[in-house]
Design a protein around this motif. Structure first.
Motif, PDB file in Angstrom:
ATOM      1  N   ASN A  55       0.803  -1.233   0.000  1.00 37.75           N
ATOM      2  CA  ASN A  55       0.000   0.000   0.000  1.00 37.75           C
ATOM      3  C   ASN A  55       0.833   1.280   0.000  1.00 37.75           C
ATOM      4  O   ASN A  55       0.339   2.339  -0.378  1.00 37.75           O
ATOM      5  N   TYR A  56       2.089   1.160   0.437  1.00 32.03           N
ATOM      6  CA  TYR A  56       3.032   2.293   0.317  1.00 32.03           C
ATOM      7  C   TYR A  56       4.385   1.750  -0.127  1.00 32.03           C
ATOM      8  O   TYR A  56       5.349   1.783   0.649  1.00 32.03           O
TER       9      TYR A  56
ATOM     10  N   ARG B  71      -5.418   1.140   4.064  1.00 32.14           N
ATOM     11  CA  ARG B  71      -4.388   1.722   4.925  1.00 32.14           C
ATOM     12  C   ARG B  71      -4.499   1.065   6.294  1.00 32.14           C
ATOM     13  O   ARG B  71      -5.603   0.843   6.780  1.00 32.14           O
ATOM     14  N   CYS B  72      -3.339   0.773   6.881  1.00 34.97           N
ATOM     15  CA  CYS B  72      -3.396   0.147   8.197  1.00 34.97           C
ATOM     16  C   CYS B  72      -4.072   1.089   9.189  1.00 34.97           C
ATOM     17  O   CYS B  72      -4.661   0.642  10.157  1.00 34.97           O
ATOM     18  N   THR B  73      -3.986   2.397   8.930  1.00 37.70           N
ATOM     19  CA  THR B  73      -4.573   3.380   9.831  1.00 37.70           C
ATOM     20  C   THR B  73      -5.962   3.842   9.398  1.00 37.70           C
ATOM     21  O   THR B  73      -6.457   4.854   9.886  1.00 37.70           O
TER      22      THR B  73
HETATM   23  O1  G3H Z   1      -0.767   1.430   5.904  1.00 36.09           O
HETATM   24  C1  G3H Z   1      -0.072   1.784   6.823  1.00 36.09           C
HETATM   25  C2  G3H Z   1       0.554   3.092   6.849  1.00 36.09           C
HETATM   26  O2  G3H Z   1       1.638   3.103   7.748  1.00 36.09           O
HETATM   27  C3  G3H Z   1      -0.440   4.184   7.148  1.00 36.09           C
HETATM   28  O3  G3H Z   1       0.077   5.393   6.785  1.00 36.09           O
HETATM   29  O4  G3H Z   1      -1.582   6.893   7.885  1.00 36.09           O
HETATM   30  O5  G3H Z   1       0.006   7.754   6.181  1.00 36.09           O
HETATM   31  O6  G3H Z   1      -1.871   6.273   5.519  1.00 36.09           O
HETATM   32  P1  G3H Z   1      -0.902   6.645   6.586  1.00 36.09           P
END
Ligand code: G3H
Length: 479
Positions: free
Chosen positions: A158-159, A286-288
């Motif tokens: 995802n990143y 996103r994990c967040t």
């Molecule tokens: O997907 C996991 C990422 O560490 C989340 O990062 O909050 O910038 O989307 P982000």
């Protein structure tokens, strides 16, 4: 050439002796968009051999020179941001604008790491012996920060750029060598990104990149005797890595089930805005991401109405057109998300913005009200554009749900009462609690960590630098 992207070893781009390739499927078209080399175990061995040698010299390279190198990388990354971003659009279906933002954010992260590294790594400590009972003042303890050695960096799909550099830059700045295993979806973006490190003139062998199926070289990499630290971001694979890894420090960020607690006194318009962005940006991958809303019964109807309005406005389509909702990364991921939605449907969840719709890997956003605790969506992480809502009778009930989760990454609370916000934050067993905003990792110098199954250690630029060094003491014994 074969048209298969080369891997990177000892300062050179190479074809694998395996003669095999791994295909990368464009999530939008479901056609192969790129191919990368399937590296052999022997090639991985060579990566660790060259890394070990190069690291010794790099550790002796002055800090200011390491910083200078990283600043060069950042400048090159800004210069080549567009082609790197184009790969992200094709490989992971990230909306075009967000793809570009990811690359620029990564260049900023590298610059900041170089600057922070100069200060943080440049400072040691001096202790005198006579502060401990019974000791005369005859010993001086000089404490310094020394590199770990060879760091294995494994970022997620995802990143593929940002979560690669958030590992690479602190590791290199701290004097380590790195073996990078990019995610298969995102490997070519990773290769383009690594070109910037190559062009900046990093010493040969210090950095290498291994492509191939995790199922074939994954364990070989993570259990390799040449590994001195593993920095991993991803899903449950991290748990099995942690069980198999030897005596090496781990920096891990795994899944999340970030809750959004909306109290009865919350600014509902603000909460709705953040829930939509937090729940649906990059289609929830996103994990967040906000993965569960826990709302006070008394304001639930009003909140659900506002969120539904926002969800209806989300554009659904292709990443090239900058749509809000784009195809999820793979067919298996889409099937998994569909399974969670169907489970909730069978158990009576209310589909607020219309029924479930899917074309290929593209899933229309789903807002589910009146979700109950027997539904999988109350606990599992979909990594897709679906947002469940549970109505609660008190903040305590919301906190209890949050703390019963196996995850503990982030969470957020919406209330106008700062005392309530702090009390709820104190009670939530998660690495971060955001007050009146959706969860997020950035800004990238903030500490970022998960409790329980969400991770080990901490990230954020300063904390990542500190995880890339070990403490070394030299004691001077005076007469
Ligand atoms: O997907 C996991 C990422 O560490 C989340 O990062 O909050 O910038 O989307 P982000």
């Amino acid at each position: 050439s074969t048209g298969i992207y080369k891997f990177y070893l000892d300062g050179q781009w190479r074809e694998s002796t395996s003669g095999k390739a791994v295909s990368i499927t464009n999530p939008s078209t479901r056609q192969t968009c790129f191919q990368v080399q399937a590296c052999t175990q022997d090639e991985v061995n060579k990566m660790f051999d060259t890394a070990k040698v190069a690291q010794k010299a790099w550790a002796k390279t002055p800090l200011w020179k390491r910083a200078e190198c990283l600043h060069k990388v950042a400048a090159l990354m800004r210069q080549h941001a567009q082609p790197i971003a184009d790969c992200l659009v094709k490989e992971v279906a990230k909306p075009a604008k967000d793809s570009l933002t990811e690359v620029i954010r990564s260049a900023d992260l590298i610059d900041y790491t170089a600057e922070e590294g100069l200060r943080y790594l440049g400072e040691g400590q001096l202790l005198n012996s006579d502060s401990f009972p019974g000791n005369p003042r005859n010993k001086l303890c000089l404490v310094s920060k020394v590199p770990l050695g060879v760091v294995l960096a494994i970022p997620p799909f995802n990143y593929p750029v940002n979560l690669a550099v958030s590992k690479l830059a602190p590791a290199l700045m701290a004097g380590n060598a790195v073996v990078l295993k990019p995610p298969t979806q995102g490997a070519v973006a990773g290769i383009h990104m690594l070109q910037c490190f190559h062009a900046a003139g990093l010493p040969a062998g210090l950095l290498s990149l291994a492509t191939g199926r995790g199922s074939e070289i994954g364990d070989f990499l993570t259990m390799h005797p040449g590994v001195n630290c593993i920095s991993f971001t991803g899903g449950d694979t991290g748990i099995s890595i942690s069980k198999k890894a030897g005596m090496v420090p781990l920096q891990m960020e795994l899944g999340g089930k970030d809750v959004c607690i909306v109290c009865a006194d919350a600014d509902l318009t603000l909460a709705a805005k953040h829930i939509i962005k937090g729940g649906f940006s990059y289609s929830g991958q996103r994990c967040t991401a906000v993965k569960l809303v826990l709302v006070a019964e008394s304001v639930a109807d009003a909140l659900v109405g506002e969120v539904a309005e926002g969800v209806k406005k989300l554009s659904v389509g292709m990443p090239e057109n900058d749509c809000d909702i784009t195809p999820v990364v793979s067919e298996s991921s889409a099937n998994f998300i569909e399974g969670l939605i169907m489970d909730a449907k069978e158990k009576g969840a209310v589909f607020v913005t219309g029924d479930y719709k899917r074309e290929g890997n593209l899933i229309w956003p789903v807002l589910l009200d009146k979700v109950t605790r027997d539904m999988r969506l109350a606990w599992e992480e979909p990594f897709g554009p679906v947002l469940p809502i549970i109505r609660v009778s008190s903040p305590e009930e919301a906190v209890a749900h949050c703390n019963a989760s196996k995850y503990g990454l982030q969470g957020c609370v919406f209330t106008k009462d700062i005392n309530a916000a702090i009390a709820i934050s104190d009670a939530m067993e998660t690495g971060t609690v955001q007050v009146n905003s959706a969860p997020a990792r950035g800004p990238d110098h903030f500490p970022f960590q998960g409790f329980r199954d969400s991770g080990i250690g901490s990230q954020g630029i300063r904390n990542s630098l500190s995880m890339m060094v070990k403490t070394k003491s030299t004691v001077i014994n005076l007469e």
